[in-house]
Design a protein around this motif. Structure first.
Motif, PDB file in Angstrom:
ATOM      1  N   GLY A  30       0.802  -1.216   0.000  1.00 32.52           N
ATOM      2  CA  GLY A  30       0.000   0.000   0.000  1.00 32.52           C
ATOM      3  C   GLY A  30       0.837   1.269   0.000  1.00 32.52           C
ATOM      4  O   GLY A  30       0.446   2.270   0.607  1.00 32.52           O
ATOM      5  N   ALA A  31       1.975   1.229  -0.687  1.00 35.33           N
ATOM      6  CA  ALA A  31       2.796   2.438  -0.786  1.00 35.33           C
ATOM      7  C   ALA A  31       1.916   3.604  -1.233  1.00 35.33           C
ATOM      8  O   ALA A  31       2.080   4.734  -0.787  1.00 35.33           O
ATOM      9  N   ARG A  32       0.965   3.307  -2.121  1.00 33.12           N
ATOM     10  CA  ARG A  32       0.039   4.337  -2.612  1.00 33.12           C
ATOM     11  C   ARG A  32      -1.416   3.992  -2.267  1.00 33.12           C
ATOM     12  O   ARG A  32      -2.324   4.250  -3.040  1.00 33.12           O
ATOM     13  N   MET A  33      -1.582   3.413  -1.085  1.00 34.93           N
ATOM     14  CA  MET A  33      -2.926   3.105  -0.595  1.00 34.93           C
ATOM     15  C   MET A  33      -3.798   4.366  -0.505  1.00 34.93           C
ATOM     16  O   MET A  33      -5.002   4.322  -0.780  1.00 34.93           O
ATOM     17  N   GLY A  34      -3.190   5.484  -0.138  1.00 39.83           N
ATOM     18  CA  GLY A  34      -3.951   6.735   0.011  1.00 39.83           C
ATOM     19  C   GLY A  34      -4.636   7.134  -1.276  1.00 39.83           C
ATOM     20  O   GLY A  34      -5.867   7.323  -1.315  1.00 39.83           O
ATOM     21  N   VAL A  35      -3.871   7.256  -2.360  1.00 43.39           N
ATOM     22  CA  VAL A  35      -4.477   7.684  -3.624  1.00 43.39           C
ATOM     23  C   VAL A  35      -5.436   6.633  -4.167  1.00 43.39           C
ATOM     24  O   VAL A  35      -6.406   6.973  -4.863  1.00 43.39           O
ATOM     25  N   ALA A  36      -5.191   5.371  -3.831  1.00 41.26           N
ATOM     26  CA  ALA A  36      -6.107   4.318  -4.297  1.00 41.26           C
ATOM     27  C   ALA A  36      -7.474   4.491  -3.647  1.00 41.26           C
ATOM     28  O   ALA A  36      -8.503   4.566  -4.328  1.00 41.26           O
ATOM     29  N   LEU A  37      -7.486   4.569  -2.321  1.00 39.36           N
ATOM     30  CA  LEU A  37      -8.763   4.632  -1.607  1.00 39.36           C
ATOM     31  C   LEU A  37      -9.443   5.993  -1.766  1.00 39.36           C
ATOM     32  O   LEU A  37     -10.603   6.161  -1.408  1.00 39.36           O
ATOM     33  N   SER A  38      -8.714   6.971  -2.290  1.00 40.99           N
ATOM     34  CA  SER A  38      -9.299   8.303  -2.525  1.00 40.99           C
ATOM     35  C   SER A  38      -9.618   8.536  -4.001  1.00 40.99           C
ATOM     36  O   SER A  38     -10.050   9.623  -4.363  1.00 40.99           O
ATOM     37  N   ALA A  39      -9.402   7.536  -4.816  1.00 38.28           N
ATOM     38  CA  ALA A  39      -9.612   7.716  -6.256  1.00 38.28           C
ATOM     39  C   ALA A  39     -11.106   7.839  -6.568  1.00 38.28           C
ATOM     40  O   ALA A  39     -11.933   7.247  -5.871  1.00 38.28           O
ATOM     41  N   PRO A  40     -11.446   8.607  -7.588  1.00 33.65           N
ATOM     42  CA  PRO A  40     -12.844   8.754  -7.968  1.00 33.65           C
ATOM     43  C   PRO A  40     -13.526   7.403  -8.201  1.00 33.65           C
ATOM     44  O   PRO A  40     -14.675   7.216  -7.791  1.00 33.65           O
ATOM     45  N   ALA A  41     -12.823   6.474  -8.791  1.00 30.19           N
ATOM     46  CA  ALA A  41     -13.438   5.190  -9.135  1.00 30.19           C
ATOM     47  C   ALA A  41     -13.414   4.176  -7.998  1.00 30.19           C
ATOM     48  O   ALA A  41     -13.941   3.075  -8.136  1.00 30.19           O
ATOM     49  N   ASN A  42     -12.814   4.557  -6.874  1.00 31.43           N
ATOM     50  CA  ASN A  42     -12.654   3.577  -5.788  1.00 31.43           C
ATOM     51  C   ASN A  42     -13.968   3.282  -5.080  1.00 31.43           C
ATOM     52  O   ASN A  42     -14.764   4.185  -4.815  1.00 31.43           O
ATOM     53  N   ASP A  43     -14.206   2.036  -4.740  1.00 33.89           N
ATOM     54  CA  ASP A  43     -15.336   1.700  -3.878  1.00 33.89           C
ATOM     55  C   ASP A  43     -14.922   0.796  -2.717  1.00 33.89           C
ATOM     56  O   ASP A  43     -15.763   0.189  -2.071  1.00 33.89           O
ATOM     57  N   LEU A  44     -13.597   0.739  -2.459  1.00 34.58           N
ATOM     58  CA  LEU A  44     -13.099  -0.011  -1.305  1.00 34.58           C
ATOM     59  C   LEU A  44     -13.020   0.896  -0.078  1.00 34.58           C
ATOM     60  O   LEU A  44     -12.607   2.048  -0.179  1.00 34.58           O
ATOM     61  N   THR A  45     -13.398   0.357   1.081  1.00 36.39           N
ATOM     62  CA  THR A  45     -13.222   1.098   2.333  1.00 36.39           C
ATOM     63  C   THR A  45     -11.958   0.581   3.020  1.00 36.39           C
ATOM     64  O   THR A  45     -11.485  -0.509   2.720  1.00 36.39           O
ATOM     65  N   PRO A  46     -11.418   1.356   3.963  1.00 33.15           N
ATOM     66  CA  PRO A  46     -10.289   0.839   4.743  1.00 33.15           C
ATOM     67  C   PRO A  46     -10.618  -0.512   5.382  1.00 33.15           C
ATOM     68  O   PRO A  46      -9.802  -1.429   5.389  1.00 33.15           O
ATOM     69  N   ARG A  47     -11.841  -0.637   5.895  1.00 34.36           N
ATOM     70  CA  ARG A  47     -12.234  -1.909   6.533  1.00 34.36           C
ATOM     71  C   ARG A  47     -12.158  -3.079   5.550  1.00 34.36           C
ATOM     72  O   ARG A  47     -11.829  -4.201   5.921  1.00 34.36           O
ATOM     73  N   ASP A  48     -12.482  -2.809   4.291  1.00 37.20           N
ATOM     74  CA  ASP A  48     -12.396  -3.888   3.285  1.00 37.20           C
ATOM     75  C   ASP A  48     -10.984  -4.472   3.213  1.00 37.20           C
ATOM     76  O   ASP A  48     -10.809  -5.669   2.966  1.00 37.20           O
TER      77      ASP A  48
END
Lengths: 356, 356, 356, 356
Positions: free
Chosen positions: D185-203
């Protein structure tokens, strides 16, 4: 490859599964018996190892000042020790994806800490072009591991061999890229005895940095002989010891290798293996079957209908190499120094009988 | 230990240097010859390995549901594979400083990533007290590596053996400290056949987690049998393969171990070795020499004047173990299954002749 | 050492536990702030690392043609990378048993595959005699791992330092035995600033092959500077990368080390640490207590009655190093660049008050 | 990737080379200053690490009984420690060939002894089908290394992200094949904040076994937070220590992560990075240029004529990712938490000016 050959059971069928289903050639057993009772120095300092080294050097036309020779009990030992002895911890190995070290040695190379980098292969062989391209893409140092040693097999895992021209070209590219060239010679015998071969034993010394000569697949109970250029050989024996490959009674490898290289036994046995494969292969072609690859050494790859395969399995053992479609699969047949020509004839007869 | 025995030369003297200067016991050679031509499954799936495992299990009175058995080509292989198979990467091995893995295996254990922690030994043996003290001092986690496996040898490198009481006590401490107990059995034969021994083969199963039974030092060309409790045995064969110890023709180890354990050959040979050592040892005592250690198995440690040592070296080979002072040194004499009783008599006569 | 300091809790007491309980010296924090917003090249190619290397080289009076400098985030990284970068896989490290790598780094050296061989230490230091004896006993090659690198710490784990004469003698023995000399300089600052010290920074270059200068224990948030002779430095950065020690923002180590070495800050801070230890130590002696070791740097080892220890623990944190008997124990007090002299005075007052 | 960015020099251009060319976000620097002078327990036992762990767990909605959290200084440390902590020595890692561990970490995974097996990727992502096919081909045990852990990155090295559906499917296949799932998750931040993202941290907790949250690329000076399910977390800290990743002043990672996760800073910074990339990307498309890949996070891959690239290089730094033909190349532009929107505007203006 299927795991269907790993259960313990009686084998009623004749096996073309591999080239190590039998024990040792009778002459090697004799040599072991003759040498059995003498007291000898241990850990490779015995007279038999000394003689074997001398005889191998003669065949290679290479003096003590050029190469060192060491015996190890298995092909995996030979590969992992040869490779790790040449490399610093961050240096990597280049290999084609069919290379034995890639998927047939349980990650033994990586277990010594070294990365393997895949180069696209051509019929099991590495080409100078593909090697050069791969190395060129791999230079974002130190983020990339540093490519340093090229691993090839001769004969390859697909039964093909390197011509002198090919090995010269590869050797030249390695030198220009500051790479070491290492040859896995588990099947060196059948390679150098192949009809299409034009490499001499001496060429192996001239064109490579380190290679090994397989005993296990050429009639020995066990044992492979690593031949390493002296500039890479310093302290080599520490690597043997550290990896459990320095046998107390290394004499048993010495006695066998001496016998294999005293006259021409090593290559005579290889020639027999190649001829047996040719006989199977030629017969298939005669019947109109399509070889999946030209039979250059002791391995036959042939596409057969499943029905015929099932019939053959009643009497013979071999690997089903790869399914082609629902009705066809490629099988692999391996011959060896021990292959009985009568069994080959029976096999061919059986093929003919069950071919439509 | 001096390096004087490592040069290649003719050996005019009779050797008491070690217990692996000869080949294999004739019955084992016969077994190899008998089994030589049959085709067999490879990598340990053959009938001979199966039989050998069955016979060893009988001797151990241990079923397949209790222990797994694997054959490897060398003692170093047996040690490094047994140890690394049980440990996670940060876990460490506890051993006395005379342990074979400490200074006789070129750092093979550390090469698998594991630290060895020294415990003060008592005549080559580990005591529960010293073990417990060492572990207690070693708990500043995670700065200290985590002690997890105890390595002992039986017989030890000094020729001493563990009594049942001692092994029970050690085993109990290991359990209480959550440590695994591993026994290097390179010389298990002479240990369990020693006059003072009261351990049975079954005790080894009950009191330890993993141990191996040495073949190389008890009449085999090569081969050691690792016996591992099933809860530690999962995927064990991967470790063999990854370290080059899964021989293609593992059958040669199977055939030899089957012969050693079919009747009582293994222990008969050990008894002979012990008796030869006793004969040397008793003779020295009779002449008034001082043993440097009681002769419990097949190793004799004795302090001799340098003048006598030089005389003995004319006819016999052995290690000068340790200088005592200018005029005296301790030598080590090792007997084996192969020791010729006539040579023992000659040795004793020679000792007597040159003693003042 | 007890594990009593590892729980998370509020610390009402003032700590003399170690020299890394605070953050960074304010001047270093300023440097980080000043450099924070500029864009820089990464992985150590930034301007701050370049400046820091230049300044360290000035202090060492060593040019780029002599030594390379690399920054790593932790002392364990510095040790394991320095050691493994110099060694071939079968080569071993010699260290006294109090060496940090022996029992304080979770087997990190062995995890890179290298054995550590213990040499008897004298007050935490390695002597030429003990080194030579150990190496001489360790020559039964290849059964013994090959000794190749000597690890020492300056200041040692016991707070003692090497004199110039001692380091010269050790260096000379290393050269004669073909051993590399490596110095763990986690506490290089307090060593070179100690009253009894007569080593210059340049001496470290002349007398060793590789050493590191500790930042973490001398006022940095993190960071150690490895100084390696060029002949050993080829491809060094691969080792950093492979072990996770090549920080993307290595600039933060550069900025801090530049600050430490621009003027004399590094040694000024060390001098303060030493003075604080002296003040504690002298006061104890004045009251008639017995130092367990002379206070040469920033560590005070003193034997105290348990009653006094308990009183001191009400207000101060420190390690109980070793019990002496039922009623006495040796405690360790560590001072640092951050030690508040008022707290030292309070400590001394508290000692006086509770001493009978 | 070219090595053109590795020389030390002044940077007159604004850099879009990576997301770690600046120091830390000002709020993190404030946190470091505020916490700087307090004395704290060391090696991660401080109050700041405790707070950071609590805050991260809140964001993940995961209790202490579910996951453990550990801070390490670098992404390579996070990857190598996470992977090796889960595996036995013969177990291997499955990864797509663009995975960071394949060619960007100097063979760090192999240096811990583990093989990496390549799975064909689809736009940087691993698909259940390709994973299953690869594993199925890899079952000739023990000759094949045993596949055990699946490595993926989110966001991937190509800037793409996994949807919830994709990650669920992958997670299910892993479970059915008895594989662990690990996310870099080096870039977990931008992934979970991406417009197309639907994953939550809990996921991330529910669908994986172990993952890490990158700090270095999201505004920290250094530091990554490994989140590991408790059943895999036993003794985890030993792995940290053994690999040099257990910082004495781990507090500096704690203080920064506490700040990032106290409110929503971590994801706010990520959103900014994504928006800056979008602005560049949208502008290119508006001008009619062809994106080489959709811009899902903070990386823009675009094919440009060489003439324009040269012009852009006068004012900006970025990687030339891959030549397309003589006249065109794909460049990579990376934005970050620190990207100045004015510089983005200048960049867009410059692009427009030099586009025909």
């Amino acid at each position: 490859m299927p795991a269907t050959c790993t259960d313990t059971e009686v084998m009623p069928q004749y096996s073309f599964t591999d080239d190590y289903s039998e024990g040792a050639h009778p002459l090697l057993m004799d040599a072991l018996l003759r040498s059995n009772t003498t007291q000898q120095l241990t850990y490779g300092n015995d007279e038999y190892c000394a003689e074997a080294k001398r005889l191998i050097r003669e065949k290679l036309q290479a003096g003590e000042e050029e190469v060192a020779i060491h015996f190890v009990p298995s092909g995996t030992s030979a590969n992992l020790i040869s490779i790790t002895s040449c490399l610093r911890s961050y240096e990597a190995v280049l290999t084609v994806e069919t290379g034995h070290i890639v998927s047939m040695e349980a990650g033994a190379i990586e277990a010594t800490g070294h990365k393997t980098i895949l180069v696209p292969g051509v019929r099991g062989k590495m080409t100078p072009e593909n090697l050069e391209n791969t190395v060129r893409q791999h230079k974002f140092f130190p983020h990339n591991a540093k490519p340093r040693l090229v691993y090839i097999s001769n004969a390859t895992e697909l039964g093909t061999i390197y011509t002198k021209r090919e090995l010269q070209a590869l050797s030249a590219v390695c030198k220009s890229l500051n790479l070491l060239l290492f040859v896995d010679g588990a099947r060196m015998g059948v390679a150098l005895s192949a009809p299409a071969n034009d490499l001499t034993p001496r060429d192996m010394v001239d064109l490579t940095d380190i290679f090994w000569i397989g005993g296990t697949k050429m009639g020995a109970l066990l044992g492979e002989a690593i031949v390493v250029r002296n500039h890479l050989a310093e302290d080599f024996v520490f690597h043997l010891k550290q990896h459990g490959a320095l046998l107390a009674k290394a004499r048993i490898m010495g006695a066998q290798f001496a016998e294999l290289f005293r006259e021409n036994l090593y290559f005579d046995l290889a020639t027999h293996a190649n001829e047996m494969a040719q006989r199977i292969s030629a017969h298939f072609e005669q019947l109109g079957y399509q070889l999946a690859a030209p039979t250059e050494t002791n391995q036959v790859f042939i596409a057969l209908p499943m029905g015929l395969i099932t019939r053959l399995q009643e009497r013979f053992r071999f690997y089903i190499w790869k399914p082609v479609d629902e009705e066809t699969a490629i099988i692999r047949l391996v011959t060896s120094w021990a292959t009985d020509s009568l069994e080959v004839d029976k096999f061919n007869a059986w093929v003919k009988q069950w071919s439509v």
